[in-house]
Write a protein that holds these residues in place. Structure first.
Motif, short mmCIF file in Angstrom:
data_model
loop_
_atom_site.label_atom_id
_atom_site.label_comp_id
_atom_site.label_asym_id
_atom_site.label_seq_id
_atom_site.Cartn_x
_atom_site.Cartn_y
_atom_site.Cartn_z
N TYR A 13 -17.15 58.24 -81.01
CA TYR A 13 -16.97 56.96 -81.70
C TYR A 13 -18.38 56.47 -82.02
O TYR A 13 -19.09 56.05 -81.11
N ASN A 38 -12.47 56.32 -64.28
CA ASN A 38 -12.15 55.48 -65.46
C ASN A 38 -13.11 55.77 -66.60
O ASN A 38 -14.31 55.88 -66.39
N GLY A 39 -12.56 55.89 -67.80
CA GLY A 39 -13.42 56.08 -68.97
C GLY A 39 -13.98 57.47 -69.11
O GLY A 39 -14.87 57.70 -69.92
N ALA A 40 -13.47 58.44 -68.32
CA ALA A 40 -14.00 59.80 -68.38
C ALA A 40 -13.62 60.51 -69.68
O ALA A 40 -14.31 61.42 -70.12
N GLY A 41 -12.52 60.08 -70.28
CA GLY A 41 -12.07 60.70 -71.52
C GLY A 41 -10.75 61.45 -71.38
O GLY A 41 -10.40 62.25 -72.23
N LYS A 42 -10.01 61.16 -70.32
CA LYS A 42 -8.74 61.85 -70.09
C LYS A 42 -7.72 61.48 -71.16
O LYS A 42 -7.14 62.35 -71.82
N SER A 43 -7.53 60.17 -71.32
CA SER A 43 -6.54 59.73 -72.31
C SER A 43 -6.95 60.18 -73.71
O SER A 43 -6.10 60.59 -74.51
N THR A 44 -8.25 60.10 -73.99
CA THR A 44 -8.74 60.50 -75.31
C THR A 44 -8.38 61.96 -75.58
O THR A 44 -7.90 62.29 -76.68
N GLU A 156 -1.33 59.58 -66.19
CA GLU A 156 -1.13 58.73 -65.02
C GLU A 156 0.32 58.26 -64.88
O GLU A 156 0.61 57.06 -64.94
N HIS A 189 -6.75 59.56 -61.41
CA HIS A 189 -8.10 59.23 -60.91
C HIS A 189 -8.32 59.86 -59.56
O HIS A 189 -9.43 59.95 -59.08
#
Ligand SMILES: Nc1ncnc2c1ncn2[C@@H]1O[C@H](COP(=O)(O)OP(=O)(O)OP(=O)(O)O)[C@@H](O)[C@H]1O
Ligand SMILES: [Mg+2]
Lengths: 251, 240
Positions: A13, A38-44, A156, A189
């Motif tokens: 981004y 958190n924010g590691a990029g899993k969902s992305t 999750e 997580h």
């Protein structure tokens, strides 16, 4: 044989890289635990598999199918639950599943099956907006399980569930590969949360893959690098901490 | 019989009551109007339906356009409100298919409303005018005209509703569109009467007198609006 294979999969981004040259290998018929803070990029990463966002660089194949050419074919064979489950609040749980099953072209019995499997049958005629957090999560899971797709992508899935619910859902997921011969990609997580469920784990931090392999392999790696090996959770934390330190040193 | 998805999705949103009551209300307009001004109406020189359309259609059309704008906003509101559109994107269905299903459903609902209004107009002719010229066939033909004139407005309302995730923005834009339409000259000969939200205000007589003009306008506008929706969906997908 791998169900999902990624090649230098990258998502940026602006000048921020959320997922950085990821090379994942998710074996067919296994449960793959996708771990990261958190924010590691899993969902992305999971969203890219579903075509919800476009990769900036790199590519991936799912069951031999290419994105974006075979997007519809991929989606036809993938059940997913990404972040908080989405549903029509004005419809009951059952009606919500009926909409999805119509899109997938499934029979009526698929809905009843999914409700039963997730323990929602007693609440099927309640409006989805009046569901408790855990019921909403189960409804999302039921939507993913509809029609027993060969691939499940679960972000999750035990979010918001009580301990009994977590245990139940964990057992359910554990049983899926044998029952439906499917592959499960599940993010979390907590290593402790999926070490009992997953056959293979991938650990990701700041978009980079730190480790991929079985829990035994993780222990070996940890031993070789001199991390504490009594608890898997400690190995995971040490891996992340180490990586974070190195990053700050480079900067 | 399988219930269409769109029909199932709008359950309990007040969509159907809105259209039923809106349609009944619009159908009351010619009944009340004729009942109160019977003398003026039946002594008019022209064809009864012509008289009735001239006297009532502006009001009825306004109700219809308001209904379809509100309906379109509701239909997209349920998709955006619970992030359902995101769930839909992860399913094997194209967003353009969702748009076209909504178009078909909204158009059919409006056809029902128009049919109700035609019945009311037909009843007025039967009850108050002593004319045998108005037959069911003519009413059906006029209903077809009204339906065609309504199509670009249905498409445009849904395009507007799909543009903004916040229903109130879409509704505001739609209402502004309707206001603009009511301020435009309504003579069928004028070019401005072809604005999509202004077309439903035309009567079947205008459409029949200016057949080529209106039919080509309906076709061209529909294609342009569908094209705009496809471009919008592509652009939005690219930006993800
Ligand atoms: N649209 C976007 N624009 C800019 N940055 C984004 C966007 N979407 C995600 N990010 C960033 O990408 C990074 C990875 O986000 P992602 O949601 O994949 O994390 P995650 O591993 O799922 O975390 P969590 O465990 O909290 O769910 C985060 O730093 C996030 O802020
Ligand atoms: Mg996430």
């Amino acid at each position: 044989m791998n169900m999902i294979e990624t090649k230098n999969l990258t998502k940026s981004y602006g000048d921020f890289t959320a997922v950085d040259k990821l090379n994942l290998h998710i074996p067919k018929g296994s449960i793959y635990g996708f771990l990261g803070p958190n924010g590691a990029g899993k969902s992305t990463t999971m969203k890219m598999f579903l075509g919800l966002i476009k990769p900036s660089k790199g590519s991936f194949t799912i069951d031999g199918k290419q994105y974006p050419q075979d997007k519809i074919a991929i989606l036809q064979n993938t059940g997913s639950l990404i972040e908080a489950p989405a549903f029509y609040g004005n419809l009951t749980g059952k009606e919500n599943l009926e909409i999805i099953s119509k899109i997938l072209g499934l029979s009526q019995s698929a809905v009843a099956e999914a409700l039963e499997i997730t323990g929602l049958t007693p609440y099927k005629n309640r409006l989805a907006k009046n569901y408790s957090l855990g019921m909403k999560q189960r409804l999302g899971l039921a939507g993913a399980l509809l029609g027993q797709p060969p691939l499940l992508i679960l972000d999750e899935p035990t979010n918001g569930l009580d301990p009994v619910g977590i245990h139940e859902i964990r057992n359910l997921i554990r049983s899926l590969p044998q029952k439906f011969a499917c592959t499960v990609l599940i993010s979390s997580h907590l290593l402790s949360e999926i070490e009992l469920t997953a056959d293979t784990i991938g650990i990701i931090n700041h978009g980079c893959l730190l480790f991929e392999g079985t829990t035994d392999e993780l222990k070996h790696t940890a031993l070789a690098q001199g991390y504490p090996t009594d608890h898997l959770e400690d190995i995971f934390l040490a891996l992340i901490e180490n990586d974070n330190e190195e990053r700050s040193r480079i900067r | 019989m399988k219930i269409p998805k769109e029909c199932q999705k709008i359950k309990r949103t007040g969509f159907l009551p809105l259209f039923v009551f809106g349609g009944l209300f619009a159908s009351l307009v010619p009944l009340l109007n004729t009942a109160l001004r019977t003398e003026v109406f039946i002594h008019a020189k022209s064809d009864p339906l012509n008289v009735l359309f001239d006297a009532n259609w502006q009001m009825i059309a306004l109700i219809n356009v308001l209904l379809l704008t509100a309906g379109a906003c509701l239909m997209y509101h349920i998709e955006y409100a619970g992030r359902c559109m995101e769930k839909m994107r992860a399913l094997p269905i194209k967003e353009s298919a969702i748009f076209s299903e909504k178009c078909v459903f909204l158009a059919i609902t409006l056809l029902g409303v128009l049919a109700l209004e035609s019945v009311s107009l037909g009843f007025c002719v039967k009850h108050w005018f002593s004319s045998n010229e108005t037959t069911v066939i003519i009413l059906l033909k006029y209903l077809g005209c009204l339906f065609l004139l309504m199509l670009p407005a249905v498409l445009l309302a849904l395009l507007i509703a799909s543009l903004w995730e916040n229903m109130w923005v879409s509704l505001g834009v739609g209402v502004i569109g309707i206001f603009v339409a009511t301020m435009l000259p309504m003579e069928p000969s004028s070019f401005l009467s072809l604005f999509p939200f202004a077309l439903p205000f035309q009567t079947p007589f205008a459409m029949i007198n200016y057949k080529t003009k209106f039919i080509s306008a309906v076709i061209i506008e529909s294609l342009v609006i569908i094209g705009a929706e496809i471009i919008f969906l592509n652009v939005r997908r690219k930006r993800l």
